[in-house]
Design an enzyme around this catalytic site. Structure first.
Site, PDB file in Angstrom:
ATOM      1  N   ALA A 129     -43.050 -47.573   2.390  1.00 24.24           N
ATOM      2  CA  ALA A 129     -43.760 -46.961   3.521  1.00 24.24           C
ATOM      3  C   ALA A 129     -44.235 -48.022   4.501  1.00 24.24           C
ATOM      4  CB  ALA A 129     -44.959 -46.156   3.003  1.00 24.24           C
ATOM      5  N   ARG A 167     -34.012 -50.681  -5.900  1.00 26.41           N
ATOM      6  CA  ARG A 167     -35.252 -50.813  -5.100  1.00 26.41           C
ATOM      7  C   ARG A 167     -35.348 -52.185  -4.435  1.00 26.41           C
ATOM      8  NH1 ARG A 167     -39.691 -47.194  -6.310  1.00 26.41           N
ATOM      9  NH2 ARG A 167     -41.054 -48.695  -5.318  1.00 26.41           N
ATOM     10  N   TYR A 189     -27.807 -43.204 -13.321  1.00 26.14           N
ATOM     11  CA  TYR A 189     -26.836 -43.398 -12.238  1.00 26.14           C
ATOM     12  C   TYR A 189     -26.543 -44.890 -12.067  1.00 26.14           C
ATOM     13  CZ  TYR A 189     -31.180 -43.657  -9.402  1.00 26.14           C
ATOM     14  OH  TYR A 189     -32.431 -43.935  -8.917  1.00 26.14           O
ATOM     15  N   ASP A 224     -47.113 -42.803  -0.676  1.00 30.38           N
ATOM     16  CA  ASP A 224     -47.840 -42.434  -1.892  1.00 30.38           C
ATOM     17  C   ASP A 224     -49.356 -42.438  -1.676  1.00 30.38           C
ATOM     18  OD1 ASP A 224     -45.515 -42.108  -3.322  1.00 30.38           O
ATOM     19  OD2 ASP A 224     -45.955 -43.630  -4.840  1.00 30.38           O
TER      20      ASP A 224
END
Ligand SMILES: Cc1cc2nc3c(=O)[nH]c(=O)nc-3n(C[C@H](O)[C@H](O)[C@H](O)COP(=O)(O)OP(=O)(O)OC[C@H]3O[C@@H](n4cnc5c(N)ncnc54)[C@H](O)[C@@H]3O)c2cc1C
Length: 390
Positions: free
Chosen positions: A15, A103, A208, A286
């Protein structure tokens, strides 16, 4: 409104880096503070769905994302015992790119984008209190340093001091679920770029491939009474993960047998923050609306927020109007996503019996008879483009 404006962003996560870039690209002078002493990320995967990917594209980072994380082909729901397919949602729509990304790679893409936009990042800056004042916001740091900044954007995650400055404290509750996560070396470049969800009674496991099949990402969720802490850095013995999924399909057992470094995360429900912005302070990601991971939308919502917050701040003369517009544009959607994510665990964890059999049969039948209609159930989520027209 933003040309030359000094804006401080607290948090250099998804963010924070995204909003910093979006603000700097609109002319603001942005600096980002983070408590970490280096921008590094835990080894874990993220699903970046089309609604998040459009924001990265609008920030000029679409090519970097496509290079780091080729497009995913499908999400496949499977029965836990034999791995038989229950439902397959194709993700091949050309206009709706869906990516499975590490990430650390996403953070690096965002960090480079922020740098190119002129954002400065200051590390080792842990803020312990945020105090709104008449003409600015006072930040008290863990090292005793204080400073007042003209405008603060709180992208400081789950335990956000910025949220605490705008909202009364609320106690999150333990959902009775924990998530193990790990990445397992795979070295299998021909692994199809698909996310699989093996659904068992009281448990499910999402797997995945990442980085072209070099790694397999694992998020394994179990319902249990025992409490576990909320956070990225709590290690667990991989034997516990293997034991919890010992009756799952052989491909899952074989995979977990190779798990080395395993982290355990207690899943808590937090209410959506009541206030997202007031005076000279606003929240996103978040910090505003933590979500359970069962719809893979936390990072995607953070990207959407970043775009909308920067656009409304650029449009409006005063921050109160901008923050009110931002919150009005985002609250209902985020609350709906948070709610839908919470419900998904129930759908995945059905106990064996007539209800589970009927639910799975309905999914199979729906996918066969009306695949478009079934996939269309996610239009509200993946078809949402916050960048349209801007
Ligand atoms: C198991 C699991 C799987 C997930 N999978 C997905 C997925 O596939 N797709 C998806 O979209 N989302 C997923 N999520 C959710 C996603 O990870 C989060 O929603 C997202 O990272 C939130 O980003 P953020 O920037 O708001 O917060 P964070 O990533 O938490 O960043 C907050 C930043 O603020 C800094 N900070 C915090 N407090 C302070 C302070 N006091 N002073 C200074 N700095 C501070 C931190 O160091 C950090 O850098 C998953 C979550 C979990 C638990």
């Amino acid at each position: 409104m933003l040309i030359g404006q000094e804006i401080t962003v607290l948090g250099a996560g998804i963010a924070g880096l995204a909003v910093a870039t979006a603000l700097a690209q609109r002319g603001a002078k942005v600096r980002v503070l983070d408590q970490a002493d280096a921008i590094r990320e835990v080894g874990a995967g993220l699903q970046i769905s089309p609604n998040g990917a459009v924001v990265l594209k609008a920030l000029g980072l679409g090519d970097a994302l496509a290079e780091a994380a080729p497009r995913a082909r499908a999400v496949v729901l499977r029965d836990f015992r034999r791995g038989a397919q229950v439902f397959r949602m194709g993700l091949a729509r050309a206009d709706r790119p869906y990516h499975l990304v590490h990430r650390a790679d996403l953070i690096e893409i965002l960090r480079r984008g922020a740098k190119a936009a002129g954002v400065t990042v200051e590390l080792g800056r842990r803020v312990v209190a945020v105090t709104p004042e008449v003409d600015g916001v006072r930040l008290s740091c863990a090292d005793g340093h204080t400073e007042t900044v003209p405008l603060l954007i709180g992208a400081d995650g789950l335990h956000s001091p910025t949220r605490a400055a705008l909202n009364k404290p609320v106690r999150p509750f333990f959902t009775g679920q924990v998530a193990w996560r790990c990445t397992i070396p795979l070295d299998a470049p021909d692994t199809p770029p698909e996310a699989s969800v093996h659904m068992g009674p009281g448990r499910h496991i999402v797997t995945y491939p990442l980085r072209g099949g070099a790694l397999m990402n694992v998020v394994a969720v179990e319902e249990r009474d025992g409490w576990a802490a909320e956070g990225w850095s709590h290690r667990d013995d991989p034997a516990n993960l293997r034991a919890a999924f010992a009756d799952f399909a052989p491909e899952i057992r074989d995979l977990l047998y190779r798990a080395g470094e395993v982290y355990l995360w207690g899943l808590f429900r937090h209410p959506v923050a009541k206030s997202w912005g007031q005076g000279r302070v606003a929240l996103l990601g978040d910090a505003a609306h933590p979500t359970l991971p069962f719809l893979a939308q936390g990072a995607n919502m953070a990207l959407e927020d970043a775009w909308v917050l920067a656009a409304t701040l650029a449009d409006e003369e005063d921050t109160d109007t901008a923050f009110a517009r931002y919150e009005a544009a985002r609250r209902a959607r985020c609350a709906r996503i948070v709610e839908a994510a919470s419900k998904n665990a129930e759908n995945y964890h059905l106990r064996p019996g007539p209800y589970r059999a009927a639910a799975h049969a309905a999914l199979r039948l729906g996918a066969r008879l009306a695949p478009q209609a079934v996939a269309g159930r996610f239009d509200w989520l993946y078809g949402h483009d916050v960048t349209a027209g801007r």
